[in-house]
Design an enzyme around this catalytic site. Structure first.
Site, PDB file in Angstrom:
ATOM      1  N   HIS A  59       0.952  -1.185   0.043  1.00 33.56           N
ATOM      2  CA  HIS A  59       0.085   0.093  -0.062  1.00 33.56           C
ATOM      3  C   HIS A  59       0.966   1.392  -0.051  1.00 33.56           C
ATOM      4  CE1 HIS A  59      -4.199   1.552   0.862  1.00 33.56           C
ATOM      5  NE2 HIS A  59      -3.560   2.799   1.114  1.00 33.56           N
ATOM      6  N   HIS A  61       1.606   4.956  -2.118  1.00 31.77           N
ATOM      7  CA  HIS A  61       1.039   5.812  -3.121  1.00 31.77           C
ATOM      8  C   HIS A  61       2.274   6.455  -3.985  1.00 31.77           C
ATOM      9  CE1 HIS A  61      -3.139   6.253  -1.431  1.00 31.77           C
ATOM     10  NE2 HIS A  61      -2.234   6.191  -0.196  1.00 31.77           N
ATOM     11  N   GLY A  67      -3.434  16.074  -1.299  1.00 36.36           N
ATOM     12  CA  GLY A  67      -4.466  16.822  -2.104  1.00 36.36           C
ATOM     13  C   GLY A  67      -5.561  17.366  -1.233  1.00 36.36           C
ATOM     14  N   THR A  97      -7.399   9.608  -2.420  1.00 33.81           N
ATOM     15  CA  THR A  97      -8.617  10.354  -2.377  1.00 33.81           C
ATOM     16  C   THR A  97      -8.625  11.130  -3.907  1.00 33.81           C
ATOM     17  OG1 THR A  97      -7.972  11.002  -0.245  1.00 33.81           O
ATOM     18  CG2 THR A  97      -9.700  12.472  -1.250  1.00 33.81           C
ATOM     19  N   TYR A 128     -10.537   6.420  -4.476  1.00 36.13           N
ATOM     20  CA  TYR A 128     -11.683   6.518  -3.398  1.00 36.13           C
ATOM     21  C   TYR A 128     -13.149   6.447  -4.305  1.00 36.13           C
ATOM     22  CZ  TYR A 128      -8.856   7.851   0.647  1.00 36.13           C
ATOM     23  OH  TYR A 128      -7.866   7.672   1.741  1.00 36.13           O
ATOM     24  N   LYS A 153      -9.224  -0.621  -6.176  1.00 42.46           N
ATOM     25  CA  LYS A 153      -9.221  -0.078  -4.926  1.00 42.46           C
ATOM     26  C   LYS A 153     -10.546   1.047  -4.845  1.00 42.46           C
ATOM     27  CE  LYS A 153      -7.279   3.383  -1.826  1.00 42.46           C
ATOM     28  NZ  LYS A 153      -6.258   4.302  -1.573  1.00 42.46           N
ATOM     29  N   HIS A 192     -10.269   1.118   1.160  1.00 42.78           N
ATOM     30  CA  HIS A 192      -9.696   2.013   2.183  1.00 42.78           C
ATOM     31  C   HIS A 192     -11.079   2.027   3.128  1.00 42.78           C
ATOM     32  CE1 HIS A 192      -8.767   6.064   3.903  1.00 42.78           C
ATOM     33  NE2 HIS A 192     -10.194   6.175   3.909  1.00 42.78           N
ATOM     34  N   HIS A 221      -6.352  -0.243   6.659  1.00 45.23           N
ATOM     35  CA  HIS A 221      -6.546   0.806   7.689  1.00 45.23           C
ATOM     36  C   HIS A 221      -7.365   0.248   8.812  1.00 45.23           C
ATOM     37  CE1 HIS A 221      -4.579   3.083   4.399  1.00 45.23           C
ATOM     38  NE2 HIS A 221      -5.570   3.407   3.883  1.00 45.23           N
ATOM     39  N   ASP A 276       1.340   2.571   4.007  1.00 41.53           N
ATOM     40  CA  ASP A 276       0.520   3.908   3.422  1.00 41.53           C
ATOM     41  C   ASP A 276       1.476   4.733   3.055  1.00 41.53           C
ATOM     42  OD1 ASP A 276      -1.527   5.233   2.576  1.00 41.53           O
ATOM     43  OD2 ASP A 276      -2.496   5.829   4.238  1.00 41.53           O
ATOM     44  N   SER A 280      -1.124  10.952   2.403  1.00 43.04           N
ATOM     45  CA  SER A 280      -1.247  11.924   3.245  1.00 43.04           C
ATOM     46  C   SER A 280      -2.000  11.406   4.481  1.00 43.04           C
ATOM     47  CB  SER A 280      -1.520  13.195   2.788  1.00 43.04           C
ATOM     48  OG  SER A 280      -2.972  13.144   2.412  1.00 43.04           O
TER      49      SER A 280
END
Length: 380
Positions: A59, A61, A67, A97, A128, A153, A192, A221, A276, A280
């Site tokens: 996991h 990014h 963002g 996101t 997301y 995802k 998520h 998570h 992760d 962010s």
């Protein structure tokens, strides 16, 4: 060729003190003693060191997360050495996101770049939002026809998600499973999980009202709050795989949660850990306003592994499983990844007496040696 001499080997099961020969990108031979005299063979002295499989971070990014606090809070793309210094030789990239200013095209391109630079990379389509962002306008086609794509995802129980219905969740999960069967890939739906009141409820309801196997849906998570965590234990006991995130809260850190999970009867093979990284983290007030934002580090995966041993008295074999073999099995890439055995990929880490990362070899190439980075990304 690389010959590692006289090293304690953990696969992650302890194999004893061995010599390990890596030819090309594969582990070719593991014996009590291997003797070669050729100047073209690089010999590494493994005395006082432990050889373990390269870590798999499922996991990350890789194109940057963030963002949520306007354009200036977009996290930059990850660089190669950030992964290798942390012992990560296989990474799975995904969006977060933002599926608007970032794209699956960008994600796949970054995966290909990191592969060219020397590590193994897979990705998940989607983000997301729902309808799901894809490259080919189809979740199925992305998984079947794009080599790097192994799953999809979405997000649930989060104010930033698309608040999808159970029927929509079932539809995406069915597409992912079918695509995985057609392509011979894992075919998984990474979900998520946010702090919303429903928690894992929509997943449980969807499974109860469909023929979708629990292992198809992968909530991540799940250690963000206690209620969600307990729900995830029940999910894991019915055969699902749960993913714990490093660096959320110390009270609910993976090293502590794993002990609690085992006490609750969860099969340890149904638990994985991820960083992760380069996503962010953000805090919001009671009105939904962003009050604080930061960036997660991929180094958290290694730190959690070491803390499981030093802080929680877990043995090396057990701690390794959560970042190597368990993850590889969950992604259907074991024993190609996540193990040290003949014909496995040449992805290994040499740990010193303090369990610090000394040397990292990815796909048979030394990336870090004596704690110094030897191979940097193109623009580092």
């Amino acid at each position: 060729m690389i010959l590692i001499k006289n090293v304690e080997v953990y696969s992650p099961t302890y194999l004893g003190r061995k010599d390990v020969l890596i030819c090309g990108e594969k582990i070719s031979l593991i014996e009590e003693n291997i003797e070669f005299k050729n100047e073209k063979i690089k010999i590494i002295d493994g005395s006082l060191k432990k050889l373990v499989p390269g870590f798999i971070d499922q996991h990350v990014h890789i194109t940057g997360g963030g963002g949520e606090g306007s354009f200036r809070t977009r996290v930059p793309e990850i660089m190669l050495s950030k992964l290798t210094k942390s012992g990560i030789t296989t990474v799975i990239g995904l969006l977060g996101t933002d599926g608007t200013t970032r794209s699956v095209e960008n994600l796949v391109a970054k995966a290909k770049a990191l592969k060219e630079e020397g590590v193994s990379v897979y990705v998940h389509t989607g983000s997301y939002e729902y309808p799901t962002v894809t490259l080919t306008n189809s979740v199925r086609r992305d998984i079947v026809f794009i080599d790097e794509v192994i799953g999809c995802k979405i997000a649930l129980s989060d104010h930033r998600s698309s608040t999808i219905t159970n029927e929509e969740l079932q539809r995406v999960a069915s597409d992912v499973r079918s695509a995985g069967m057609i392509s011979g890939k894992a075919g998984i739906l990474v979900v998520h999980m946010g702090d919303g009141e429903k928690g894992l409820g929509p997943i449980i309801e969807s499974l109860d009202n469909s023929e979708i196997p629990a292992r198809t849906i992968r909530p991540t998570h799940v250690n963000r709050n206690e209620k969600l965590l307990l729900q995830s234990f029940d999910f894991a006991k019915r055969g699902g795989i749960i993913d714990l995130t490093c660096g959320i809260y110390d009270k609910l850190s993976p090293k502590r949660v794993i002990k609690l999970a085992l006490e609750n009867g969860v099969n340890p093979e149904n638990i994985t850990i991820s960083s992760d990284g380069y996503g962010s983290w953000s805090n919001y007030d009671e009105y939904g306003n962003l009050v604080k934002i930061g960036v997660s580090s991929v180094e958290a995966l290694y730190k959690e592994f070491k803390a499981m041993i030093s802080n929680e008295n877990m043995n090396i074999e057990d701690a390794l499983k959560y970042v190597t073999s368990n993850v590889a099995k969950a992604l259907d890439i074991y024993p190609k990844k996540g193990a040290i055995c003949e014909n496995s990929d040449g992805d290994v880490i040499l740990l010193d007496e303090n369990l610090d990362i000394d040397t990292v070899i990815a796909k048979g190439k030394v990336m870090v040696e004596n704690k110094e980075v030897l191979v940097f990304g193109t623009y580092e």
